[in-house]
Write an enzyme that holds these catalytic residues in place. Structure first.
Site, PDB file in Angstrom:
ATOM      1  N   CYS A  43      69.563 -29.879  37.328  1.00 16.09           N
ATOM      2  CA  CYS A  43      69.210 -29.867  38.306  1.00 16.09           C
ATOM      3  C   CYS A  43      68.652 -29.096  38.994  1.00 16.09           C
ATOM      4  O   CYS A  43      68.487 -27.895  40.448  1.00 16.09           O
ATOM      5  CB  CYS A  43      71.137 -29.025  39.113  1.00 16.09           C
ATOM      6  SG  CYS A  43      70.733 -28.133  38.471  1.00 16.09           S
ATOM      7  N   GLY A  63      48.157 -16.478  17.351  1.00 13.64           N
ATOM      8  CA  GLY A  63      47.008 -16.761  18.575  1.00 13.64           C
ATOM      9  C   GLY A  63      46.498 -17.854  18.289  1.00 13.64           C
ATOM     10  O   GLY A  63      45.967 -18.651  19.431  1.00 13.64           O
TER      11      GLY A  63
HETATM   12  N1  LLP Z   1      52.312 -11.380  16.745  1.00 13.14           N
HETATM   13  C1  LLP Z   1      52.907 -11.572  18.138  1.00 13.14           C
HETATM   14  C2  LLP Z   1      52.636  -9.761  18.398  1.00 13.14           C
HETATM   15  C3  LLP Z   1      53.384 -12.621  19.549  1.00 13.14           C
HETATM   16  O1  LLP Z   1      53.169 -11.473  20.842  1.00 13.14           O
HETATM   17  C4  LLP Z   1      52.765 -13.034  19.745  1.00 13.14           C
HETATM   18  C5  LLP Z   1      53.706 -14.342  19.606  1.00 13.14           C
HETATM   19  C6  LLP Z   1      52.465 -13.522  18.022  1.00 13.14           C
HETATM   20  C7  LLP Z   1      52.149 -12.946  16.722  1.00 13.14           C
HETATM   21  C8  LLP Z   1      52.453 -15.177  17.544  1.00 13.14           C
HETATM   22  O2  LLP Z   1      51.864 -16.379  18.659  1.00 13.14           O
HETATM   23  P1  LLP Z   1      51.053 -16.931  18.135  1.00 13.14           P
HETATM   24  O3  LLP Z   1      50.531 -17.284  16.896  1.00 13.14           O
HETATM   25  O4  LLP Z   1      52.653 -18.583  18.121  1.00 13.14           O
HETATM   26  O5  LLP Z   1      50.198 -18.115  18.983  1.00 13.14           O
HETATM   27  N2  LLP Z   1      56.139 -19.082  24.496  1.00 13.14           N
HETATM   28  C9  LLP Z   1      54.837 -19.313  25.047  1.00 13.14           C
HETATM   29  C10 LLP Z   1      53.889 -18.468  23.048  1.00 13.14           C
HETATM   30  C11 LLP Z   1      54.286 -17.673  23.220  1.00 13.14           C
HETATM   31  C12 LLP Z   1      53.581 -16.081  22.935  1.00 13.14           C
HETATM   32  C13 LLP Z   1      54.161 -14.809  22.621  1.00 13.14           C
HETATM   33  N3  LLP Z   1      53.690 -13.421  21.570  1.00 13.14           N
HETATM   34  C14 LLP Z   1      54.585 -20.441  24.419  1.00 13.14           C
HETATM   35  O6  LLP Z   1      55.125 -21.359  24.361  1.00 13.14           O
HETATM   36  O7  LLP Z   1      53.279 -21.073  24.748  1.00 13.14           O
END
Ligand code: LLP
Length: 407
Positions: A326, A224
């Site tokens: 579209c 995150g």
């Molecule tokens: N661990 C779990 C359990 C998760 O659900 C996620 C992301 C991560 C790790 C990794 O998170 P990161 O470090 O990448 O923030 N499509 C969205 C982001 C969705 C994230 C979902 N879960 C976007 O484009 O911002």
């Protein structure tokens, strides 16, 4: 990076990833946790290209997966089994069975019902399932509501009391071995406080489990950590590590983190060419050959991605950069200042390394982009551009009348 050369050689739309940057980011996280045992499990949903995974695996990363498909990708790319974890609220029986047979490090469990299912499947397979429980700490990560996951109202994890109950249940089951605690509060987080609050909750659980002689070895703080898309002030890896470690003095656990965006987000560029310019009344539209099917973040989250015209002087006038799809929601940017542009001019969309290609689709029967890695000044293709045949391969054999023999 020579975007013009890359666009000429590989055509557009094209994703380009800077592998040196990914290495720097990975090293910065390892360095931040240097004082402890740590395992960086790259959240491969951010960018699951096999060459990206292999690159990270070579650096020592594990993987956080959210489907059997992702686990298979990680294995195919050479990620060590004992560094793969499997998260997700809705694993089906086949996926659980697959993960147990592959003997990956652990499954992150998100509900009592899932725990019982895993136990049953492990019993059938005559194995013991290594698990961790995802705790929902009810902490506000203050991010976009679609990507906030650590609040009671979200579908993720279980509350702290339920978690404790489940750990005790595991202790008494011959088919379940609780080895981790898991927590993930959201994505694109820019504030350190929610991490401190969340780990305070899970660290307390860790201590109470120790008192019950439940030996937790892995303390998974999720991912995150946000990145800079525009002018965001982001969290430094050192401060992230300090927030996590603040509550863990005197414990002997391996810190696991599941960073995705932080490792790859700013490594990626989406190259796209201008098709046309048009004006509808006052509004200026730059129509490009990339669209929401290539990069859906602006359409889906109103996300900002910086866009620059390659080899052009700055300045210009306000424009919306839109794709050929579209839908009015098909835009890559709104109200950006761009110089006068004409057919064939190249634009670069920045910070597109995470949740770019991995969320792309074939909507409007568009072919997905090619992907290129650049490392130590050299580039290489890591996914070829799709062709029409790729698009229809799974359908043509069912096409009535197409094949006389099949009728
Ligand atoms: N661990 C779990 C359990 C998760 O659900 C996620 C992301 C991560 C790790 C990794 O998170 P990161 O470090 O990448 O923030 N499509 C969205 C982001 C969705 C994230 C979902 N879960 C976007 O484009 O911002």
């Amino acid at each position: 990076m020579d975007f013009t050369k890359l666009a000429r050689k590989y055509q557009t739309p094209l994703y380009v990833y800077d592998f040196d940057y990914i290495r720097e980011r990975f090293d910065s996280v390892k360095e931040a946790f240097r004082a402890r045992k740590s395992l960086v499990c790259y959240a491969l949903k951010a960018n699951s290209n096999l060459s990206v995974l292999k690159h990270l695996a070579t650096l020592g990363a594990g993987c956080d997966c959210v489907s059997a498909g992702e686990v298979k990708r990680a294995l195919l790319a050479g990620v060590a089994k004992y560094k793969i974890i499997f998260s997700g609220v809705g694993k089906d029986d086949g996926e659980i069975e697959f993960a147990l047979k592959e003997d990956i490090l652990m499954l992150n469990i998100e509900s009592e019902a899932e725990l019982k299912r895993v136990e049953k499947i492990a019993e059938n397979l005559k194995v013991t399932a290594r698990i961790s429980i995802r705790v929902n700490p009810d902490v506000d990560a203050k991010t976009h509501p679609y990507i906030s996951t650590g609040l009671k109202k979200n579908k993720f994890g279980v509350d702290i009391n339920t978690a404790k109950k489940l750990y005790i249940y595991c202790k008494n089951s011959p088919f379940l071995e609780p080895i981790g605690i898991h927590c993930h509060i959201g994505s694109q987080i820019l504030d350190i406080a929610p991490y401190r609050d969340a780990t305070a909750v899970t660290a307390e659980l860790l201590r109470s489990l120790k008192a019950l002689e439940i030996d937790i070895k892995f303390f998974d703080v999720g991912g995150g950590v946000g990145i800079r898309y525009k002018d965001e002030v982001t969290i430094e890896p050192y401060n992230f590590a300090q927030a996590v470690l603040a509550n863990l003095s005197g414990t002997d656990v391996t810190i696991v983190c599941e960073l995705g965006r932080f490792l790859v987000g700013n490594s990626g560029y989406l190259l796209t060419k201008v098709l046309y310019e048009k004006h509808n009344g006052e509004r200026r539209f730059v129509i490009v050959d990339a669209a929401m099917n290539d990069l859906i973040r602006p359409s889906l989250y109103d996300a900002y991605h910086e866009i620059e015209a390659v080899d052009k002087n700055g300045g210009g006038t306000l424009a919306d950069v839109v794709g050929p799809i579209c839908e009015s929601g098909d835009f890559l940017a709104k109200d950006v200042i761009l110089p006068p542009l004409e057919h064939g001019d190249l634009l670069v969309v920045k910070s597109a390394g995470a949740y770019g290609f991995s969320m792309s689709s074939n909507y409007n029967s568009r072919l997905r982009a090619a992907e290129v890695a650049v490392e130590s000044g050299k580039e290489r293709l890591i996914r070829r551009r799709e062709e029409f045949e790729d698009l229809v391969r799974l359908e043509t054999e069912y096409l009535e009348g197409a094949d006389e023999e099949n009728r």
